[in-house]
Design a protein around this motif. Sequence first.
Motif, PDB file in Angstrom:
ATOM      1  N   GLY A  52       0.785  -1.230   0.000  1.00 43.06           N
ATOM      2  CA  GLY A  52       0.000   0.000   0.000  1.00 43.06           C
ATOM      3  C   GLY A  52       0.817   1.279   0.000  1.00 43.06           C
ATOM      4  N   HIS A  53       1.860   1.343   0.846  1.00 44.48           N
ATOM      5  CA  HIS A  53       2.670   2.555   0.869  1.00 44.48           C
ATOM      6  C   HIS A  53       4.067   2.292   1.415  1.00 44.48           C
ATOM      7  CE1 HIS A  53       0.645   2.901   4.939  1.00 44.48           C
ATOM      8  NE2 HIS A  53       1.845   3.292   5.317  1.00 44.48           N
ATOM      9  N   ALA A  54       4.933   3.240   1.115  1.00 42.11           N
ATOM     10  CA  ALA A  54       6.295   3.221   1.645  1.00 42.11           C
ATOM     11  C   ALA A  54       6.581   4.608   2.187  1.00 42.11           C
ATOM     12  CB  ALA A  54       7.293   2.869   0.554  1.00 42.11           C
ATOM     13  N   VAL A  55       7.283   4.661   3.321  1.00 41.17           N
ATOM     14  CA  VAL A  55       7.635   5.946   3.945  1.00 41.17           C
ATOM     15  C   VAL A  55       9.157   6.080   3.939  1.00 41.17           C
ATOM     16  CG1 VAL A  55       7.473   7.365   6.027  1.00 41.17           C
ATOM     17  CG2 VAL A  55       5.551   5.915   5.346  1.00 41.17           C
ATOM     18  N   LEU A  56       9.618   7.229   3.481  1.00 41.58           N
ATOM     19  CA  LEU A  56      11.050   7.482   3.338  1.00 41.58           C
ATOM     20  C   LEU A  56      11.518   8.539   4.333  1.00 41.58           C
ATOM     21  CD1 LEU A  56      11.154   7.824  -0.571  1.00 41.58           C
ATOM     22  CD2 LEU A  56      11.688   5.783   0.790  1.00 41.58           C
TER      23      LEU A  56
ATOM     24  N   GLN B 125      11.764   4.222   5.953  1.00 42.24           N
ATOM     25  CA  GLN B 125      11.356   4.212   7.360  1.00 42.24           C
ATOM     26  C   GLN B 125      10.463   2.996   7.618  1.00 42.24           C
ATOM     27  OE1 GLN B 125       8.038   6.026   9.104  1.00 42.24           O
ATOM     28  NE2 GLN B 125       9.252   7.347  10.447  1.00 42.24           N
ATOM     29  N   HIS B 126       9.470   2.778   6.768  1.00 45.67           N
ATOM     30  CA  HIS B 126       8.695   1.529   6.819  1.00 45.67           C
ATOM     31  C   HIS B 126       7.966   1.314   5.510  1.00 45.67           C
ATOM     32  CE1 HIS B 126       5.312   4.238   8.096  1.00 45.67           C
ATOM     33  NE2 HIS B 126       4.549   3.353   7.510  1.00 45.67           N
ATOM     34  N   MET B 127       7.528   0.068   5.317  1.00 37.29           N
ATOM     35  CA  MET B 127       6.649  -0.249   4.176  1.00 37.29           C
ATOM     36  C   MET B 127       5.387  -0.862   4.749  1.00 37.29           C
ATOM     37  SD  MET B 127       8.738  -3.449   2.614  1.00 37.29           S
ATOM     38  CE  MET B 127       9.569  -4.610   3.705  1.00 37.29           C
ATOM     39  N   ALA B 128       4.300  -0.767   3.982  1.00 35.40           N
ATOM     40  CA  ALA B 128       3.007  -1.131   4.565  1.00 35.40           C
ATOM     41  C   ALA B 128       2.121  -1.835   3.548  1.00 35.40           C
ATOM     42  CB  ALA B 128       2.306   0.122   5.073  1.00 35.40           C
ATOM     43  N   PHE B 129       1.361  -2.810   4.068  1.00 32.73           N
ATOM     44  CA  PHE B 129       0.491  -3.623   3.224  1.00 32.73           C
ATOM     45  C   PHE B 129      -0.965  -3.397   3.631  1.00 32.73           C
ATOM     46  CE2 PHE B 129       4.638  -5.394   2.902  1.00 32.73           C
ATOM     47  CZ  PHE B 129       4.726  -5.903   1.611  1.00 32.73           C
TER      48      PHE B 129
ATOM     49  N   ALA C 254      -0.995  -1.712  12.480  1.00 25.07           N
ATOM     50  CA  ALA C 254      -0.139  -2.491  13.393  1.00 25.07           C
ATOM     51  C   ALA C 254       1.216  -2.625  12.716  1.00 25.07           C
ATOM     52  CB  ALA C 254      -0.734  -3.857  13.673  1.00 25.07           C
ATOM     53  N   TYR C 255       2.273  -2.272  13.460  1.00 24.25           N
ATOM     54  CA  TYR C 255       3.630  -2.289  12.902  1.00 24.25           C
ATOM     55  C   TYR C 255       4.441  -3.425  13.513  1.00 24.25           C
ATOM     56  CZ  TYR C 255       2.888   2.461  11.107  1.00 24.25           C
ATOM     57  OH  TYR C 255       2.418   3.546  10.436  1.00 24.25           O
ATOM     58  N   PHE C 256       5.203  -4.085  12.678  1.00 25.45           N
ATOM     59  CA  PHE C 256       6.039  -5.208  13.107  1.00 25.45           C
ATOM     60  C   PHE C 256       7.475  -4.960  12.649  1.00 25.45           C
ATOM     61  CE2 PHE C 256       1.726  -6.606  13.002  1.00 25.45           C
ATOM     62  CZ  PHE C 256       1.608  -7.471  14.071  1.00 25.45           C
TER      63      PHE C 256
ATOM     64  N   VAL D  62       7.641  -3.092   9.133  1.00 27.14           N
ATOM     65  CA  VAL D  62       6.626  -3.421   8.135  1.00 27.14           C
ATOM     66  C   VAL D  62       5.254  -3.378   8.806  1.00 27.14           C
ATOM     67  CG1 VAL D  62       7.051  -5.900   8.480  1.00 27.14           C
ATOM     68  CG2 VAL D  62       5.986  -5.127   6.367  1.00 27.14           C
ATOM     69  N   GLU D  63       4.302  -2.789   8.118  1.00 23.83           N
ATOM     70  CA  GLU D  63       2.993  -2.482   8.690  1.00 23.83           C
ATOM     71  C   GLU D  63       1.884  -3.206   7.937  1.00 23.83           C
ATOM     72  OE1 GLU D  63       2.015   1.604   7.823  1.00 23.83           O
ATOM     73  OE2 GLU D  63       0.084   1.549   8.848  1.00 23.83           O
ATOM     74  N   TYR D  64       0.873  -3.613   8.669  1.00 23.73           N
ATOM     75  CA  TYR D  64      -0.394  -4.032   8.091  1.00 23.73           C
ATOM     76  C   TYR D  64      -1.408  -2.944   8.400  1.00 23.73           C
ATOM     77  CZ  TYR D  64      -0.102  -9.009   6.806  1.00 23.73           C
ATOM     78  OH  TYR D  64       0.140 -10.186   6.185  1.00 23.73           O
TER      79      TYR D  64
END
Length: 284
Positions: free
Chosen positions: A136-140, A192-196, A233-235, A243-245
């Motif tokens: 869904g998204h990526a944060v830089l 910083q994180h990626m998310a699904f 929720a971040y893991f 990585v986030e859901y």
Amino acid sequence: MAKVSGLHRVGVRVPDLAAACDFYERVWSMEPVIAIAGERGFRSQGENHADLMLAAGDTAGLDHLGLAVASEADLHALLERVGRAGHAVLSAPGQGVLAGDRLVAAVADADGNRVELIVPSEPSGPRATRSKRHLGHAVLWTPQVQAQEAFYALIGFSVSDRTHMGMSFLRCNTDHHSVALAASRNGRKGLQHMAFDIGGVDEVMREYARLRAAGAECIWGVGRHGPGNNVFAYFRDPAGLVVEYYGDMERVESVEVTQARFWGPEHKGDIWGIAGAPPMQFRD
Ligand SMILES: [Fe+2]
């Protein structure tokens, strides 16, 4: 005007490829679909292509961001625009090596991150079916939010929201954000994180329980963000990448530039008030 249409994949480097593969297949429920020298590709259940690439590397971090472009003509128009603005074109359009990539070119964003512009073989999976899982998204991280905003505006992103912490949420389709920027005072760049996106609140809660039972380390959440309104929720993966859901993200009907909203210091990251402060991984 030519613009990118969505986030196609994220490529990350990990020191222990086998451990990362085990996590993303067995714990994160993705399907291994690509195996080439030193690289593995994983596909979310709702996608038709690998939306995560893992590459063996000395340190964990971003390898590239892959953004979808609708046509070859759009790809050429974007490259010309990026080049004219003084950004490096790292590779001219060529046939894609990975399954699902028809044409690929690469440019450097304002921080030097590799951004692959990809004309997919076929359009991405249906976004209308929100229960389908997909990247869904990526944060830089960035030490220069304004310069990065300007780069991503060049390729078609609009600012949805900004926060007092120096975050900037960027959209290129009806998702509230597909890319976001996190200001760093210490010169940090990269992921910083990626998310699904896994659908709605029920899917996030069920997945939260399943991941906890599978031994995954939840570092923040469950909560609901202000910007984007998504339940999160971040893991932490075995390489230390975050990585986030998430589910239930705000849809924005117009991708055109509108007045970006601003979230002041009263906003703590979770509008429910149960998740607590952001994790140490998000402190700069
Ligand atoms: Fe996120």
